[in-house]
Design an enzyme around this catalytic site. Sequence first.
Site, PDB file in Angstrom:
ATOM      1  N   PHE A  75      -5.737  31.740   3.665  1.00 13.83           N
ATOM      2  CA  PHE A  75      -5.171  33.058   3.957  1.00 13.83           C
ATOM      3  C   PHE A  75      -5.728  33.519   5.300  1.00 13.83           C
ATOM      4  O   PHE A  75      -6.935  33.619   5.482  1.00 13.83           O
ATOM      5  CB  PHE A  75      -5.529  34.086   2.882  1.00 13.83           C
ATOM      6  CG  PHE A  75      -4.843  35.412   3.120  1.00 13.83           C
ATOM      7  CD1 PHE A  75      -3.565  35.659   2.627  1.00 13.83           C
ATOM      8  CD2 PHE A  75      -5.451  36.405   3.877  1.00 13.83           C
ATOM      9  CE1 PHE A  75      -2.918  36.870   2.876  1.00 13.83           C
ATOM     10  CE2 PHE A  75      -4.808  37.615   4.136  1.00 13.83           C
ATOM     11  CZ  PHE A  75      -3.546  37.846   3.625  1.00 13.83           C
ATOM     12  N   ASP A 162     -12.429  31.052  10.209  1.00 12.33           N
ATOM     13  CA  ASP A 162     -12.015  32.404   9.820  1.00 12.33           C
ATOM     14  C   ASP A 162     -13.077  32.929   8.857  1.00 12.33           C
ATOM     15  O   ASP A 162     -13.127  32.548   7.689  1.00 12.33           O
ATOM     16  CB  ASP A 162     -10.636  32.334   9.141  1.00 12.33           C
ATOM     17  CG  ASP A 162     -10.140  33.701   8.686  1.00 12.33           C
ATOM     18  OD1 ASP A 162     -10.970  34.628   8.567  1.00 12.33           O
ATOM     19  OD2 ASP A 162      -8.932  33.835   8.420  1.00 12.33           O
ATOM     20  N   LYS A 191     -13.068  42.949   8.308  1.00 11.18           N
ATOM     21  CA  LYS A 191     -13.526  43.492   7.009  1.00 11.18           C
ATOM     22  C   LYS A 191     -14.894  44.173   7.110  1.00 11.18           C
ATOM     23  O   LYS A 191     -14.979  45.304   7.571  1.00 11.18           O
ATOM     24  CB  LYS A 191     -13.540  42.392   5.950  1.00 11.18           C
ATOM     25  CG  LYS A 191     -12.125  41.984   5.521  1.00 11.18           C
ATOM     26  CD  LYS A 191     -12.156  41.301   4.175  1.00 11.18           C
ATOM     27  CE  LYS A 191     -10.836  40.642   3.827  1.00 11.18           C
ATOM     28  NZ  LYS A 191      -9.787  41.566   3.437  1.00 11.18           N
TER      29      LYS A 191
HETATM   30  N1  PLP Z   1      -8.555  36.171   7.042  1.00  8.92           N
HETATM   31  C1  PLP Z   1      -9.101  36.198   5.821  1.00  8.92           C
HETATM   32  C2  PLP Z   1      -9.959  35.057   5.366  1.00  8.92           C
HETATM   33  C3  PLP Z   1      -8.871  37.280   4.969  1.00  8.92           C
HETATM   34  O1  PLP Z   1      -9.402  37.295   3.741  1.00  8.92           O
HETATM   35  C4  PLP Z   1      -8.059  38.347   5.435  1.00  8.92           C
HETATM   36  C5  PLP Z   1      -7.752  39.485   4.560  1.00  8.92           C
HETATM   37  O2  PLP Z   1      -7.872  39.426   3.361  1.00  8.92           O
HETATM   38  C6  PLP Z   1      -7.519  38.279   6.725  1.00  8.92           C
HETATM   39  C7  PLP Z   1      -7.802  37.182   7.499  1.00  8.92           C
HETATM   40  C8  PLP Z   1      -6.665  39.374   7.257  1.00  8.92           C
HETATM   41  O3  PLP Z   1      -7.437  40.476   7.559  1.00  8.92           O
HETATM   42  P1  PLP Z   1      -6.756  41.911   7.752  1.00  8.92           P
HETATM   43  O4  PLP Z   1      -6.250  42.362   6.433  1.00  8.92           O
HETATM   44  O5  PLP Z   1      -7.875  42.778   8.291  1.00  8.92           O
HETATM   45  O6  PLP Z   1      -5.666  41.736   8.759  1.00  8.92           O
END
Ligand code: PLP
Length: 349
Positions: A75, A162, A191
Site C-alpha cells: 500500500f 516506504d 503519519k
Molecule cells: N504508505 C503507507 C505504507 C501507508 O500505510 C500509507 C497510508 O496508510 C500511505 C503510504 C499513504 O499515506 P497518506 O494517507 O498520508 O497519503
Amino acid sequence: MLREQAGKLVHTSNLYGITLQEQLASRLAAISGMENVFFCNSGCEANEAAIKLARYYGHQKGIEAPAIVVMEKAFHGRTIATLSATGSRKVQAGFEPLVAGFVRVPFDDLDAVRRIAHNNRSVVAVMVELIQGEGGINVCHADYLHGLREICDAHGWFLILDEVQSGMGRTGTWFAFQNSGVEPDVMTLAKGLGNGIPIGACLAKGAAAKLFKPGSHGSTFGGNPFACAAALTTLAIIEDEGLMKNAVELGDFLRASFQSRLAGHAGVREIRGQGLMIGIELAQQCGELVQRALEAGLLINVTADTVIRLLPPLNFTREQGEMLVDTLVPLVEDFLARHNAPQAVAQSA
Ligand code: PLP
C-alpha cells in the site's frame, strides 16, 4: 508549542529560507543517515516524490520508460500513481487506467525480483514497505532487505523504502530499516512525523540526493513552519520520553499476551509484527470485529480481510495494554465461537 507557532507564522513562500524546515531536515538526516529531504503534506505525496525521483533517474540514464518493482499486497497511497503502485485491486478498482511503469512481484520473494532484473532492462528502482501495514502486517524475512540491497547495487537501481507506517519509532527504532543494517537510497515518511499535523517527507542519499534541482519538484505547503514545528516537537518527545523503547517493550508484551491467550484457538492463524505494529490473522474474514471492538471501547482495524491490525500510540502504557488484551481476546473468542471456526493452521511469534 503549536499555539505558539500558530501565533508566529504558519506558512510562508519558499522564496525565503525557512529555519524550522532546515532544522527538521538536519534532524531527520542525522537520525536516518540520509542526506536531502523534500517536504510535502502526506504519505502519498512523499511516495509520488520518490516515484518521480526514480523515473528522473531512469531518464538521466537514457531509459525512456523507467519501471519500478513493487510488491503484491503493498500500500503506497491513493493518488493515481501511488494507487497504481499499490498491490490491492480494492484500492485500484474503478480508477483505471492505472499509471504504467510498475512491475509487481510477490512480497518477500527475492527470486522474483532477480527474475525481473534478468528480463527487464527498464527497471530503475524497487519500492517496498519492510512491514506491509495495510496488506496485513506482513513481516519480511531477515535477509530480504539485504538481498534487495544486493540486487539494487548490482543493477544500479534505487532501493526505496516506504516507511510511512513503519517509521517514526513504531517498530522500536526510528525507522524499520534500522533493525536490518541495510540502508535505502530513498525513504518516505508521513503519519507519525507530524503527530496529527499533516506533513510528509521524501529523503534521499547518494546519487538519489543529487538528482532534483530547484524546480524539479515542489509543494506549496510542504515543510511550512507550523508543520515543521510539530514534527520537531514530535521527534523530541519520542526521544525524550523513551517512546521507541516503549514500543519494543509494549509490543513484546502485547504479542506475548495474545500468543498465550489466543494461539492454539481454532481459527487463529498467526500473531505477528514488530514493536507496536501488530497483526492477529484469523482463518476467515473478520471485518465485523471493528464494530464490535468499537462498541467495547476499542479502536482497531481489520486489514486484508482477515488480519486484526493494532497500531497503538507510542506512549501506550502497560495498563492500557492489559486492558486491550482483556477486551479484545473475549471478542475474538466470541467471534470464533459464533463462526464455528476451522482448526488453527499455525502459530508463531
Ligand atoms: N504508505 C503507507 C505504507 C501507508 O500505510 C500509507 C497510508 O496508510 C500511505 C503510504 C499513504 O499515506 P497518506 O494517507 O498520508 O497519503
